[in-house]
Each structure stands twice: as structure tokens, then as C-alpha cells.
Design an enzyme around this catalytic site. Sequence first.
Site, PDB file in Angstrom:
ATOM      1  N   LYS A  32      27.281  37.118  38.302  1.00 46.50           N
ATOM      2  CA  LYS A  32      27.235  38.289  39.198  1.00 46.50           C
ATOM      3  C   LYS A  32      26.594  39.489  38.482  1.00 46.50           C
ATOM      4  O   LYS A  32      25.706  40.144  39.021  1.00 46.50           O
ATOM      5  CB  LYS A  32      28.655  38.667  39.653  1.00 46.50           C
ATOM      6  CG  LYS A  32      29.344  37.585  40.456  1.00 46.50           C
ATOM      7  CD  LYS A  32      30.715  38.034  40.928  1.00 46.50           C
ATOM      8  CE  LYS A  32      31.699  38.271  39.792  1.00 46.50           C
ATOM      9  NZ  LYS A  32      32.024  37.059  39.015  1.00 46.50           N
ATOM     10  N   THR A  33      27.084  39.738  37.280  1.00 46.76           N
ATOM     11  CA  THR A  33      26.548  40.880  36.537  1.00 46.76           C
ATOM     12  C   THR A  33      25.075  40.637  36.199  1.00 46.76           C
ATOM     13  O   THR A  33      24.245  41.547  36.250  1.00 46.76           O
ATOM     14  CB  THR A  33      27.383  41.106  35.269  1.00 46.76           C
ATOM     15  OG1 THR A  33      28.747  41.270  35.662  1.00 46.76           O
ATOM     16  CG2 THR A  33      26.934  42.345  34.521  1.00 46.76           C
ATOM     17  N   ASP A 223      29.139  46.802  40.466  1.00 44.89           N
ATOM     18  CA  ASP A 223      29.712  45.615  39.829  1.00 44.89           C
ATOM     19  C   ASP A 223      31.235  45.700  39.946  1.00 44.89           C
ATOM     20  O   ASP A 223      31.783  46.787  40.124  1.00 44.89           O
ATOM     21  CB  ASP A 223      29.296  45.579  38.348  1.00 44.89           C
ATOM     22  CG  ASP A 223      29.474  44.194  37.727  1.00 44.89           C
ATOM     23  OD1 ASP A 223      29.898  43.259  38.443  1.00 44.89           O
ATOM     24  OD2 ASP A 223      29.190  44.041  36.523  1.00 44.89           O
ATOM     25  N   GLU A 224      31.926  44.579  39.833  1.00 41.83           N
ATOM     26  CA  GLU A 224      33.395  44.541  39.885  1.00 41.83           C
ATOM     27  C   GLU A 224      33.924  45.272  41.125  1.00 41.83           C
ATOM     28  O   GLU A 224      34.865  46.060  41.053  1.00 41.83           O
ATOM     29  CB  GLU A 224      34.007  45.176  38.626  1.00 41.83           C
ATOM     30  CG  GLU A 224      33.495  44.616  37.313  1.00 41.83           C
ATOM     31  CD  GLU A 224      34.135  43.294  36.914  1.00 41.83           C
ATOM     32  OE1 GLU A 224      34.963  42.764  37.692  1.00 41.83           O
ATOM     33  OE2 GLU A 224      33.782  42.786  35.836  1.00 41.83           O
ATOM     34  N   GLN A 254      39.714  38.118  40.610  1.00 45.02           N
ATOM     35  CA  GLN A 254      39.831  38.943  39.403  1.00 45.02           C
ATOM     36  C   GLN A 254      40.262  40.370  39.719  1.00 45.02           C
ATOM     37  O   GLN A 254      40.072  41.278  38.916  1.00 45.02           O
ATOM     38  CB  GLN A 254      38.499  38.978  38.648  1.00 45.02           C
ATOM     39  CG  GLN A 254      38.097  37.634  38.099  1.00 45.02           C
ATOM     40  CD  GLN A 254      36.817  37.725  37.287  1.00 45.02           C
ATOM     41  OE1 GLN A 254      36.782  38.332  36.228  1.00 45.02           O
ATOM     42  NE2 GLN A 254      35.752  37.137  37.805  1.00 45.02           N
ATOM     43  N   ARG A 606      37.384  34.443  30.075  1.00 47.79           N
ATOM     44  CA  ARG A 606      36.561  35.155  29.089  1.00 47.79           C
ATOM     45  C   ARG A 606      36.011  34.192  28.045  1.00 47.79           C
ATOM     46  O   ARG A 606      35.101  34.518  27.302  1.00 47.79           O
ATOM     47  CB  ARG A 606      37.377  36.245  28.339  1.00 47.79           C
ATOM     48  CG  ARG A 606      37.973  37.358  29.187  1.00 47.79           C
ATOM     49  CD  ARG A 606      36.963  38.016  30.062  1.00 47.79           C
ATOM     50  NE  ARG A 606      37.049  37.483  31.425  1.00 47.79           N
ATOM     51  CZ  ARG A 606      36.052  37.512  32.297  1.00 47.79           C
ATOM     52  NH1 ARG A 606      34.904  38.037  31.969  1.00 47.79           N
ATOM     53  NH2 ARG A 606      36.199  37.009  33.501  1.00 47.79           N
TER      54      ARG A 606
HETATM   55  N1  LIG Z   1      21.198  31.061  35.711  1.00 49.63           N
HETATM   56  C1  LIG Z   1      21.717  31.189  34.492  1.00 49.63           C
HETATM   57  N2  LIG Z   1      21.231  30.517  33.442  1.00 49.63           N
HETATM   58  C2  LIG Z   1      21.763  30.652  32.215  1.00 49.63           C
HETATM   59  N3  LIG Z   1      22.791  31.460  31.932  1.00 49.63           N
HETATM   60  C3  LIG Z   1      23.315  32.161  32.932  1.00 49.63           C
HETATM   61  C4  LIG Z   1      22.836  32.070  34.255  1.00 49.63           C
HETATM   62  N4  LIG Z   1      23.571  32.897  35.032  1.00 49.63           N
HETATM   63  C5  LIG Z   1      24.471  33.468  34.229  1.00 49.63           C
HETATM   64  N5  LIG Z   1      24.328  33.043  32.968  1.00 49.63           N
HETATM   65  C6  LIG Z   1      25.148  33.419  31.804  1.00 49.63           C
HETATM   66  O1  LIG Z   1      26.526  33.160  32.116  1.00 49.63           O
HETATM   67  C7  LIG Z   1      27.370  34.134  31.581  1.00 49.63           C
HETATM   68  C8  LIG Z   1      28.179  34.780  32.685  1.00 49.63           C
HETATM   69  O2  LIG Z   1      27.351  35.593  33.486  1.00 49.63           O
HETATM   70  P1  LIG Z   1      27.855  36.989  34.060  1.00 49.63           P
HETATM   71  O3  LIG Z   1      28.556  37.739  33.000  1.00 49.63           O
HETATM   72  O4  LIG Z   1      26.729  37.622  34.768  1.00 49.63           O
HETATM   73  O5  LIG Z   1      28.925  36.435  35.096  1.00 49.63           O
HETATM   74  P2  LIG Z   1      29.886  37.247  36.047  1.00 49.63           P
HETATM   75  O6  LIG Z   1      29.916  36.516  37.334  1.00 49.63           O
HETATM   76  O7  LIG Z   1      29.505  38.664  36.075  1.00 49.63           O
HETATM   77  O8  LIG Z   1      31.272  37.053  35.281  1.00 49.63           O
HETATM   78  P3  LIG Z   1      32.620  37.903  35.433  1.00 49.63           P
HETATM   79  O9  LIG Z   1      33.219  37.478  36.730  1.00 49.63           O
HETATM   80  O10 LIG Z   1      33.451  37.486  34.283  1.00 49.63           O
HETATM   81  O11 LIG Z   1      32.236  39.337  35.431  1.00 49.63           O
HETATM   82  C9  LIG Z   1      26.476  35.116  30.857  1.00 49.63           C
HETATM   83  O12 LIG Z   1      26.416  34.777  29.495  1.00 49.63           O
HETATM   84  C10 LIG Z   1      25.139  34.915  31.541  1.00 49.63           C
HETATM   85  O13 LIG Z   1      24.080  35.289  30.706  1.00 49.63           O
HETATM   86 MG   LIG Z   2      30.545  40.399  35.546  1.00 46.06          MG
END
Ligand SMILES: Nc1ncnc2c1ncn2[C@@H]1O[C@H](COP(=O)(O)OP(=O)(O)OP(=O)(O)O)[C@@H](O)[C@H]1O
Ligand SMILES: [Mg+2]
Length: 759
Positions: A32-33, A223-224, A254, A606
Site C-alpha cells: 500500500k505504501t 496512508d494508514e 491494522q 512487521r
Molecule cells: N510488487 C512488489 N515487488 C517487490 N516488492 C514489493 C512489491 N510490493 C511491495 N513490495 C515490498 O513489500 C514490502 C511491503 O510493502 P509496503 O510497506 O508498501 O506494504 P504496506 O501494505 O504498506 O504494509 P503495511 O500494511 O505494513 O503498512 C516492502 O518492502 C515493499 O518494498
Molecule cells: Mg504501509
Amino acid sequence: MDYLEGLNPEQKAAVLQIKGPVMIIAGAGSGKTRVITYRVAHLIRSGVDSFNILVLTFTNKAAREMRERINHICGPEAKNIWMGTFHSVFAKLLRVEADKIGYPNNFTIYDTDDSKSVLRAILKEMQLDDKLYSVNFVLNRISAAKNNLVGWQEYQNNEQIQADDFSSGRGMLGKIYETYAQRCYRAGAMDFDDLLFKTNELLKKHPEVLNKYQQKFKYLMVDEYQDTNFSQYLIVKRLAAVNENICVVGDDAQSIYAFRGANIQNILNFEKDYPDLKIFKLEQNYRSTQNIVNVANSVIANNKEQLKKNVFSEKETGDKIKVMRAFSDNEEGKLVADAIMQQRSTNGLKWHDFAILYRTNAQSRSMEEALRKNGIPYKIYGGLSFYQRKEIKDLIAYFRLTFNPNDEEALKRVINYPKRGIGDTTVDRIIVAADKNSITPFEVIIEANRYIEKAPASLHAFAAMIQSFQVITKNQSAYEAALHIAQHSGLLKDLYEDKSIEGLNRYENIQELLNGIKEFSEREDIEEKGLDVFMQDVALLTNDDKDKDKDADTVSLMTIHSSKGLEFPQVHIVGLEENLFPSQMSLNSRSDLEEERRLFYVAITRAEYKLTISYATSRFKFGTLISCEPSRFLDEIDAKYLELDFTAKPVSSGSFDDERNAWSRKADTFSKPKAATAPPVKTTSILAKAHVPSPDFKPSDTSNLQVGMQVEHERFGFGKVLTLEGNKPDIKATIFFKEIGQKQLLLKFAKLSIISGVE
Ligand SMILES: Nc1ncnc2c1ncn2[C@@H]1O[C@H](COP(=O)(O)OP(=O)(O)OP(=O)(O)O)[C@@H](O)[C@H]1O
Ligand SMILES: [Mg+2]
């Protein structure tokens, strides 16, 4: 568009959808981030002016990392984006617009300490019972009101609120709120909640200002989003109302700030607010191994209220989740430190690959102790910030007062520090005179002789000093002015003269602050470099915001709340015990318990490769040792993902195997979801029950007891005699017990068995 290569098709679709409202509600680690980051890069690459972009993140750290990444793709354009937490972004906006709602643009931001101090003074003046009206309770009430956009007038006029307050015997809350709001206003100060509350007021009352920012922020991202409160929701809604180019991302599983007014309703409202909303689903977790994702899924499945998601990982299966049992909180620290050292050397890792997450700040003590003993470098995130230290706050209070002489809390802090003979009574008289004449305390001080009988001469000198600082800050650089103030206020000298280790530390901290200001005043990438700019938002800074230790190789320690959005190769979640996690406060309602479970879900997710969970069977709490039971959350994890490590032996003989067997059976039996009912509080004093005497225990004749002998006590367990004092029959023995530490006993009553002679 090769810069979009690192995205899967769903993520890419969400990035490319730059027009109109977009919502991504997806599981942890699904990118997402990352989507927000790439979306911003894509906007800029598509020709959107970077000045037209607003990104709201959960921490300043997240904003900084995002900016670095965007900078990497788009170059220095990234600098122009407004990006940061709600509080920092809208503090920045209010710095420009506050005069429209009657505040000075150089308003002070009151931190929680300041707010509490204002409230304490009000409660004292109103002579209210400080148990019924505890400062924390009152502050929470006011905070909740503000976050629901209920001002003091509305608070007082709302029948329901009034009825509730009166029925709980707290009918004065409305009046306290009013006085508090007026005090802050008079001091030219806003508290944390005001930054959002007043932004809403500004945007509501001043359509021209609203319009200006609607035109400016053509593209909004949050975000969040699951953790936004009503006040934040409304700001976003107002700003996005014209262009409707808004993208929010979040995960209902979350949501962990309901206690602060965050509202899952905001996610549901979003669909109603924007009927042509585009929703994107992300299901693949890129962060964690399959085992970790499966464990997270199995835990969150116990929550009744959740939007169904199918989160999966295509990474390797990975290690099982290790569960370690310790017999005390100190031993838990030791186990964690040992595990980290072992993993680091076996796998060639860095210290910064590890994080230790806990439910409450107090748990950091035993962890820190163990890390220190082993020489492991660590950093506590979100703890007491550098800027919250007393000496730093003192110097900053001088700066605050210089720029905003109405700042009452800053005034109270330094008017007699270093000591200049202005006692509490004089300060009280100043405040009373200010109230009576409807002027500010500083105005009273300037004309002390007029308002106060027999005003001490030092008052006049104090006012003259602050006024001289005002001149200095106009004419000199931030660093020169800061140094001048540190010297001429007497603060630097006071600290210099304190030769204790703490005194030395404090002196060095001030030096560090001055160095920071020096670096700031020499920066080339910003125009405004005055001391006022440097210190405008210090109240919003946390210790993660100090650039200096940004890249240090340290183990990270933090509460689970502050770990949101972050990731680490190896994670330790500690203190998995009933009444701690889930916390005792959460056991009365399903919704509170579900929030604790979401918190556990955040903690688990995490971890990238290795997750270790630990608990202690006894722990110090409020100075007493209590015995603890493993958390119900452990039972909720499917046993097939777990590896139990109960190798740490109890210090004294106990029901070790029984407990292990019982726990393993539980893990088998209770892996299915079960109803969340609050159990009776099980905490008992370990002194009453912990030690099970050996089968052949019988009190010995202790008349020949000697220093150095090994003994067993019926309740305190095994120990060694350290000293014997007094004469028969009143001999007192000081014994060091392995389980509970040192104790002094009167021998004639002590139920002791001598188990071996002097070693
Ligand atoms: N398409 C992708 N290919 C490779 N790595 C990815 C891809 N998408 C996300 N990632 C990696 O996966 C990890 C999680 O991504 P991110 O932090 O954006 O998730 P999130 O959904 O925001 O998580 P959270 O809910 O914990 O905030 C990061 O290290 C990111 O770089
Ligand atoms: Mg995130």
C-alpha cells in the site's frame, strides 16, 4: 514507464488511476505504501506540478523515506511536495493562516506536558477533586471532544454530554474545557488536537482559504487511512471536495487507534462520500515468509469484525515461529539478547536487522538492561524524545518566550530557572493579576510595579532580558541568537557548574542542540533560516526525527503502536502474557479485545523472515513481582506453525514439565477461533504462590545457621545466607533468594530448610 516496473498488475492499476477517488484496503505488507510512493512519482512524471501534491503519512520517518524514494525517481522536484503527518502538515498551514482565526502566526505548540500543566493549574484554581478530575482523564475528554469537532460551547450546550458528565459526578468538565481553551488562546498556543481542530475551523469559516488550498492540493494521498479520526477525515474531505483526486490506503485489520478516536467508519463513509470510487484490492504480501503470513491470518481470523481479505505470500515457507518462555522479565531480556547475538553471527546480519516490539513502554527496561550487558547497541523509537529532555525544553522555553512572550507555560518554566529569586507565590500573583486585568502574564511582568505590590526587582530584570533576546533574534543568525540566549539566560552556566554525570550529560545535550541549530543555520537548501523557523514545530518532533542517528547500526526497540508501517528481517514480540498483552484494560469488551488482537496482527506482520515470541512467567509490576500466564493470543496460533523453545530452565524446581505439557495441549486444542470472553483477573502475588516446596521440605533447626549456607524457604524458594545480625532469639538473616532477590527474615519465624553447608 520503466520506473513502474517494480509493481504487480493490481498495484500498477492503482498507480495509474490518478484521476478521481481511489481506495485501497488491503492486508499488511501488500504494498500500500509502495503504491502511494510510486503514484506520487508517476504524477510528477506525468507532468503534475509537485507543488500540487499533498501526502499524509503516519510518521515523519515514513514521509522522509518516501521523499527519498521519489527523489530517486524524479529528482529534486520531490522537495516541493507537502508530505508529512497530519499534525506537521497542518501546523505548517496554520503558520501561514492562523491570524485569520485570531492566533499569532508564530503560535506556540503545547506538547502534552504543557497541556497537563495548564490543566493542573486550572483544577487547582477551581479546587476540584484531583481523583475525580485526574489530569489525564480531563485531557482525554477534551482531546476526544476536539477530535469530534466539539468545541467548548457546543460541549456545554450538548444535553447528552452534560447529562453524562453530571451523572458521573463530573459536571465541571465543560467549564474546565472552556477555561483551558481560553488559557491556550491567551497564551497564543495550540495543543496537538488544536492543530486539526483549528484547521477545520479555519477551512469552515474562511471559504477563501479553503478555496486556496483546494486549488493548491489538486492531488491528495493518505496512508494508514484506517487510523484517521473524525477531525482528520473532515479536513481531507474538505480539501478534496473540488478536484476529488484523492487516494486513501489502509487496512482495517491494522486499525489500532480507536482509543484515540480513530474510526473504522471513515473507511465505510468513504464509499458513501464518493459514489464513483474505484476500489483496488492487493492480496499478495511481499514482506513476510508464508509461515509469518499464515500465523497473522490465523490470529486475525478470531476477530468477528473485519473485512474479508485473502492475504498470501509467495516467499519461502520460512522458519516456524519460535515461542520462548522465560521465568522472569529479566530472563526474558537475556533470552532475547542471546537469540539476537546468535542469529546475527550465524546469519551474518546487522544489528539494525532486529526489532524488539512490546505492548507498553515500561517493558523496555528489562530489554535495555540485557542489551546493555551484552554490549548490543540499540535505539528506542518513540520514547522520550531528545526534545522532551528537561534541559532541552528549558532552553527551548527561552526561545519560545522570546518569539511569543504570551506563552504562559514557557514563562512558568523559566521565570525562576536558573534561580533569580522569583518564587511560586510571585508567579501565582502574576497569573491572578493577568486574569483580573485581562492581559497576559508577560504584560504584568513588564509593568510589575503597577500590578503587583512589592514586586521583586528581578521581575523587571527578567522582562528586560527577554526583550533583549527579541532584539538579538532579529539581528543575528539562528545559531548566534541561540548561543546568546543559552549564555545570557544563565542556563549554560548553571549546567556547567553541575559536575555530576547527569549534569555533564545535560550540558552535552545543550551543546548538541546548539550544534543542530548551527547546521540548520548553514543549510543551503532552505531560504528561511531564523531561529523561529528552527523551533516552530519542535513540539512535534520525536527522537526518530534527529538526523544524527538515522543510519546507526542499532537494534530497534519500540512499542507496537509505533511500529506501524515498518518492517524488519527479524522481529521479537515480547511479553505475550495475559493482562499485559492483551492488556488488562481491554478485557471488558469484545471491541477492546479485538483492538488488542489487531495490535498483535500489526506486530506479527512487521517481520520479514524470522519471528520470535516470548513471555515470562513472572514480572515486576508497580514494584511487586507478580506471576503471569501465557497470553490467549498464543493459543490462537495454529500449533503447526510454532516451534516451542522451553529450554530455559526454571531457577528453582517447579512444575516445568507439567506446564509445558499443558501448554502444548492447549496449543493443539485451542487453535480454532473461540469466543472472546473476559476471564477473571488472574494476577496473584508470586510471594503467595510461586514456590512449590520440594517434596521432602521440612523446616530445619536454624540455630546453627551460618553465612554462606544454601537454604530453601517454604515460599521464597532457594537462596543463600548473606549476613546474620542480632542476638538469639532475635537473629535476623539476610538471604538472597534466586527467584525474588534479597530479603531479611527473623529466624525464629522463618520456615527454612538448610540444604547444604558453607560453600
Ligand atoms: N510488487 C512488489 N515487488 C517487490 N516488492 C514489493 C512489491 N510490493 C511491495 N513490495 C515490498 O513489500 C514490502 C511491503 O510493502 P509496503 O510497506 O508498501 O506494504 P504496506 O501494505 O504498506 O504494509 P503495511 O500494511 O505494513 O503498512 C516492502 O518492502 C515493499 O518494498
Ligand atoms: Mg504501509
